[in-house]
Design an enzyme around this catalytic site. Structure first.
Site, short mmCIF file in Angstrom:
data_model
loop_
_atom_site.label_atom_id
_atom_site.label_comp_id
_atom_site.label_asym_id
_atom_site.label_seq_id
_atom_site.Cartn_x
_atom_site.Cartn_y
_atom_site.Cartn_z
N ASP A 186 14.33 -0.83 -13.50
CA ASP A 186 13.37 0.04 -14.19
C ASP A 186 11.98 -0.60 -14.16
O ASP A 186 10.98 0.05 -13.82
CB ASP A 186 13.82 0.28 -15.63
CG ASP A 186 12.78 1.04 -16.44
OD1 ASP A 186 12.73 2.28 -16.33
OD2 ASP A 186 12.01 0.40 -17.19
N VAL A 226 11.84 13.78 -23.87
CA VAL A 226 10.40 13.86 -23.62
C VAL A 226 9.94 15.31 -23.51
O VAL A 226 8.86 15.66 -23.97
CB VAL A 226 10.03 13.07 -22.34
CG1 VAL A 226 8.53 13.17 -22.06
CG2 VAL A 226 10.44 11.60 -22.49
N LYS A 235 8.18 0.41 -12.04
CA LYS A 235 6.87 0.44 -12.68
C LYS A 235 5.93 -0.58 -12.03
O LYS A 235 4.73 -0.33 -11.89
CB LYS A 235 7.02 0.17 -14.18
CG LYS A 235 7.82 1.26 -14.89
CD LYS A 235 8.21 0.88 -16.30
CE LYS A 235 9.05 1.97 -16.95
NZ LYS A 235 9.56 1.59 -18.28
#
Length: 432
Positions: A201, A15, A205
């Site tokens: 994960d 990223v 979120k």
């Protein structure tokens, strides 16, 4: 054009490199839209001697203090990942009055309130659009575009690895182990895929989305989490026969008993907008009392999609610097709503049992369900290549989780039941 905005970039991985690339590829458009140029001035890396494409003009350092103490650096962009030292670096940057941009879902989910408090105390800002959904805009829409609504439901496919795996299992009839190996070979799954396939994960979120949507702090320990490791081709085939697809969903709902946040596989009706989201794509479905239903769809991970959200946050921070203002919405957790206990949540359930193939078995199972207060909507009995055994698949009506657990406990005690092979929630909109 105003003063050049200089960035300190923490991390030059997938990223980080993508962010530098987007800043370079679109530098003219970005400068026009912001009103000034944005450049990566310094980058924190493990090995400063290693050449990095798209970052050749930046000073490379392995010492965070070189970035923190540089008065010319206006924005610190944290793309290292992980909890530590990312959390500490961001807190120090905010304490120094610098704007912070991050894609770090781990830190935001667990320590977001600390970061917001630090930003407020030092009259600065933190932006984290890329922490959920990669390139899909969802944080800003929830905080700003939809803030005239009372959000009562938010649920989404927010993990590309598991969505890819479930899609392949549905399309090819492959088993879990096979699709996991394929996902790892294609780079969609890590060598240690536990956080993805175990649901953690997605849970992080879900914490972020629910805290914003319901204006009340949700902690990671408040989330009921189940992954996809128990899903078999048989479950997916039964789902298809019954008019459903299997998806791993992050679900947040505001119910009469409080906020319920969970991550688990579901039977989702084929008519639901999320049912057609396949492969590595993500989507987030929101229900508000004014807008009704809305869905945000796109690539939830990857170098450039995630960098798109990161750079948009950088541009917004740069505009605020140029205008001498703070435009971001800070912490929106101004209420303290209770968390609805898992036992009180309501849903329909798919239950798959391996039983003795003899008369009276179905009646015993139906009685066990009924004694626990569970009503059956449909029942299928099949013989699945096992001698003297059969499979029974039941779909229940909407029921409290505590009652389905009581029913399963009684069913496991029946001598005619060899195994409870799976239990999966059916997401049908009737659980609130």
């Amino acid at each position: 054009m105003g003063k050049v905005i200089r960035i300190g970039l923490l991390g030059a991985g997938t990223v980080g490199t993508g962010t530098a690339r987007v800043l370079e590829l679109n530098q003219h458009e970005i400068a026009e839209r912001v009103g000034t140029s944005i450049v990566v001035s310094k980058v924190l890396v493990r090995d400063p001697a290693k050449e990095r494409h798209y970052l050749s003009q930046a000073v490379r350092t392995d010492n965070f203090d070189d970035i923190l103490n540089d008065p010319d650096i206006d924005i610190i962009v944290e793309l290292m990942g992980g909890l530590h030292p990312a959390k500490e670096y961001m807190l120090q940057a905010l304490a120094a009055g610098k704007r912070v941009v991050t894609a770090n879902k781990d830190v935001i989910a667990q320590f977001g309130h600390d970061l917001f408090d630090m930003a407020a105390a030092h009259q600065t800002e933190i932006f984290f659009e890329a922490s959920v959904g990669g390139g899909i805009p969802i944080i800003t829409p929830l905080k700003e575009c939809l803030n005239a609504n009372r959000i009562t439901e938010i649920m989404g496919i927010v993990n590309g690895t598991t969505n890819y795996m479930l899609t392949k299992m549905a399309e090819c009839g492959s088993d879990y182990d096979s699709v996991l190996r394929e996902a790892q070979q294609k780079g969609y799954a890590e060598a240690d895929p536990t956080a993805d396939v175990g649901g953690l994960d997605a849970a992080r979120k879900a914490v972020i989305l629910s805290s914003i949507a319901f204006n009340s702090r949700v902690r990671l320990e408040d989330v009921s989490v189940e992954g996809i490791t128990k899903i078999t081709p048989d479950d997916i085939a039964y789902a298809a026969d019954l008019g459903y697809v299997v998806k791993l969903l992050a679900v947040g709902k505001e119910l009469a008993d409080g906020i319920n946040v969970r991550v688990h596989p579901v039977f989702l009706p084929k008519t639901h907008p999320l049912a057609s989201v396949n492969g590595v794509y993500n989507a987030i479905f929101v229900h508000g009392n004014a807008i009704g239903d809305a869905m945000f769809y796109g690539q939830g991970a990857g170098s450039l999609p995630t960098a798109s959200a990161v750079v948009a946050d950088i541009m917004r921070a740069a505009q605020d610097i140029c205008r001498g203002q703070l435009s971001s919405v800070g912490c929106t957790c101004y209420e303290q709503k209770p968390i609805c206990p898992l036992e009180k949540t309501r849903s329909s359930y798919y239950v798959r049992l391996l039983v003795d193939d003899e008369p009276g078995v179905l009646a015993q199972i139906a009685t066990a369900f009924g004694n626990a207060g569970v009503s059956l909507k449909s029942v299928i009995q099949t013989r699945q290549n096992v001698v003297d055994h059969a499979e029974i698949v039941a779909i229940t009506h909407t029921v409290e989780h505590a009652k389905i657990q009581a029913a399963l406990a009684a069913i496991r005690d029946l001598s005619v039941v060899d195994e409870v092979r799976n239990i999966i929630r059916v997401e049908n909109g009737e659980d609130d």
